[in-house]
Design an enzyme around this catalytic site. Sequence first.
Site, PDB file in Angstrom:
ATOM      1  N   GLU A  66     -57.620  47.161  21.496  1.00  0.00           N
ATOM      2  CA  GLU A  66     -57.425  48.447  20.838  1.00  0.00           C
ATOM      3  C   GLU A  66     -56.845  48.300  19.439  1.00  0.00           C
ATOM      4  O   GLU A  66     -56.072  47.382  19.162  1.00  0.00           O
ATOM      5  CB  GLU A  66     -56.478  49.326  21.675  1.00  0.00           C
ATOM      6  CG  GLU A  66     -57.033  49.716  23.028  1.00  0.00           C
ATOM      7  CD  GLU A  66     -56.105  50.640  23.798  1.00  0.00           C
ATOM      8  OE1 GLU A  66     -56.451  50.983  24.946  1.00  0.00           O
ATOM      9  OE2 GLU A  66     -55.040  51.037  23.259  1.00  0.00           O
TER      10      GLU A  66
ATOM     11  N   ASP B   2     -58.380  48.758  31.596  1.00  0.00           N
ATOM     12  CA  ASP B   2     -56.977  48.814  32.010  1.00  0.00           C
ATOM     13  C   ASP B   2     -56.625  50.194  32.560  1.00  0.00           C
ATOM     14  O   ASP B   2     -55.509  50.416  33.026  1.00  0.00           O
ATOM     15  CB  ASP B   2     -56.032  48.385  30.887  1.00  0.00           C
ATOM     16  CG  ASP B   2     -56.158  49.226  29.624  1.00  0.00           C
ATOM     17  OD1 ASP B   2     -56.976  50.176  29.599  1.00  0.00           O
ATOM     18  OD2 ASP B   2     -55.439  48.923  28.648  1.00  0.00           O
ATOM     19  N   SER B   3     -57.615  51.110  32.545  1.00  0.00           N
ATOM     20  CA  SER B   3     -57.471  52.383  33.249  1.00  0.00           C
ATOM     21  C   SER B   3     -57.237  52.172  34.736  1.00  0.00           C
ATOM     22  O   SER B   3     -56.858  53.111  35.443  1.00  0.00           O
ATOM     23  CB  SER B   3     -58.716  53.253  33.037  1.00  0.00           C
ATOM     24  OG  SER B   3     -59.903  52.519  33.322  1.00  0.00           O
TER      25      SER B   3
ATOM     26  N   LYS C 150     -62.265  43.485  25.170  1.00  0.00           N
ATOM     27  CA  LYS C 150     -62.042  44.690  24.373  1.00  0.00           C
ATOM     28  C   LYS C 150     -60.564  44.802  24.043  1.00  0.00           C
ATOM     29  O   LYS C 150     -59.722  44.588  24.916  1.00  0.00           O
ATOM     30  CB  LYS C 150     -62.513  45.938  25.113  1.00  0.00           C
ATOM     31  CG  LYS C 150     -62.336  47.236  24.306  1.00  0.00           C
ATOM     32  CD  LYS C 150     -63.032  48.404  24.966  1.00  0.00           C
ATOM     33  CE  LYS C 150     -62.249  48.996  26.104  1.00  0.00           C
ATOM     34  NZ  LYS C 150     -60.968  49.633  25.660  1.00  0.00           N
TER      35      LYS C 150
ATOM     36  N   GLU D  48     -62.959  56.858  21.041  1.00  0.00           N
ATOM     37  CA  GLU D  48     -62.450  57.790  22.050  1.00  0.00           C
ATOM     38  C   GLU D  48     -61.776  58.987  21.403  1.00  0.00           C
ATOM     39  O   GLU D  48     -60.893  58.839  20.541  1.00  0.00           O
ATOM     40  CB  GLU D  48     -61.454  57.078  22.973  1.00  0.00           C
ATOM     41  CG  GLU D  48     -60.915  57.974  24.071  1.00  0.00           C
ATOM     42  CD  GLU D  48     -60.162  57.236  25.163  1.00  0.00           C
ATOM     43  OE1 GLU D  48     -59.685  57.908  26.110  1.00  0.00           O
ATOM     44  OE2 GLU D  48     -60.052  55.990  25.078  1.00  0.00           O
TER      45      GLU D  48
ATOM     46  N   ASP E 203     -60.938  44.727  29.368  1.00  0.00           N
ATOM     47  CA  ASP E 203     -59.864  45.114  28.455  1.00  0.00           C
ATOM     48  C   ASP E 203     -58.798  44.031  28.376  1.00  0.00           C
ATOM     49  O   ASP E 203     -58.403  43.455  29.400  1.00  0.00           O
ATOM     50  CB  ASP E 203     -59.185  46.393  28.948  1.00  0.00           C
ATOM     51  CG  ASP E 203     -59.845  47.653  28.434  1.00  0.00           C
ATOM     52  OD1 ASP E 203     -60.499  47.609  27.385  1.00  0.00           O
ATOM     53  OD2 ASP E 203     -59.690  48.697  29.100  1.00  0.00           O
TER      54      ASP E 203
END
Length: 288
Positions: free
Chosen positions: A129, A59-60, A127, A196, A98
């Site tokens: 978070e 999602d970057s 993925k 991270e 993501d």
Amino acid sequence: MSLHPAENAAPAAARPVTSLPRLREMAARGEKLTMVTCYDATFAQLLEEASVDTLLVGDSLGNVVQGESSTLPVTLAHMAYHTAAVARAKRNAWLITDMPFGSYEASPQLAMASAVTLMQAGAQMIKLEGGGVTAETVRFLTERGIPVCGHLGLTPQRVHALGGFRIQGREEAAAALLRADAAALADAGAAMLVLELVPSVLARQITEAHPQMMTIGIGAGAGTAGQVLVLHDLLGLTRGRRPRFVRDFTREPGSEGDAPGLSVAQALRRYVVDVKAGLFPDETLHGY
């Protein structure tokens, strides 16, 4: 320009197709795993040719493709679109996508619906978070055949709650919480975990405690099972302040700014070689 061991890297067409069992075998024998973010078909082909093990449709893309100041505006439709573009071009690499902000937090059932959308677009793993209640969602997904990668430490979708882009887990209480979250995700069936911006000692502890859950570091030292970088950071395309843990692989170490640089293809191969050889990352560099 010679890239020493990189020139001996197997062409993408000669590589066996990467699967979850194959990634586990590689990690078990101590081979470092390589991951790079990817958002389109052209770079998927280049990353394949460089023999990158895993592509992450991150999602970057909100930052580096859409020009947003954070990942929060990225939608499920955006992620499915870019996943499909990458999936059409990739051949052997493992493909992770993501889950964007708002697509999984409300309930495991919402997460399942979002995961189905992304896997139908071509993702092989999703993925998400966070720890805590996220473990319940991970268990729900894995029990239904969805491979899951967790993400702890600096979690960009929660950047406002975390107070910015800062190293996580420095104090013992925070480190203990991260260890507990990692254990919960491993117990819930997460096959992979991105760590991270956490201290290298903590990342190594989590890696050693959960060998069944492959850890992928970014700004977390060299003790993880593998490494990931944002494609644009790796290629020196980042504008503004560059994270300290990032290396511009288009430049030879120690070269001056006006020295001839490496091509994109050479830089990607250099990244793979240096991660596999333990030459990247620098254990001492953390933070933004």
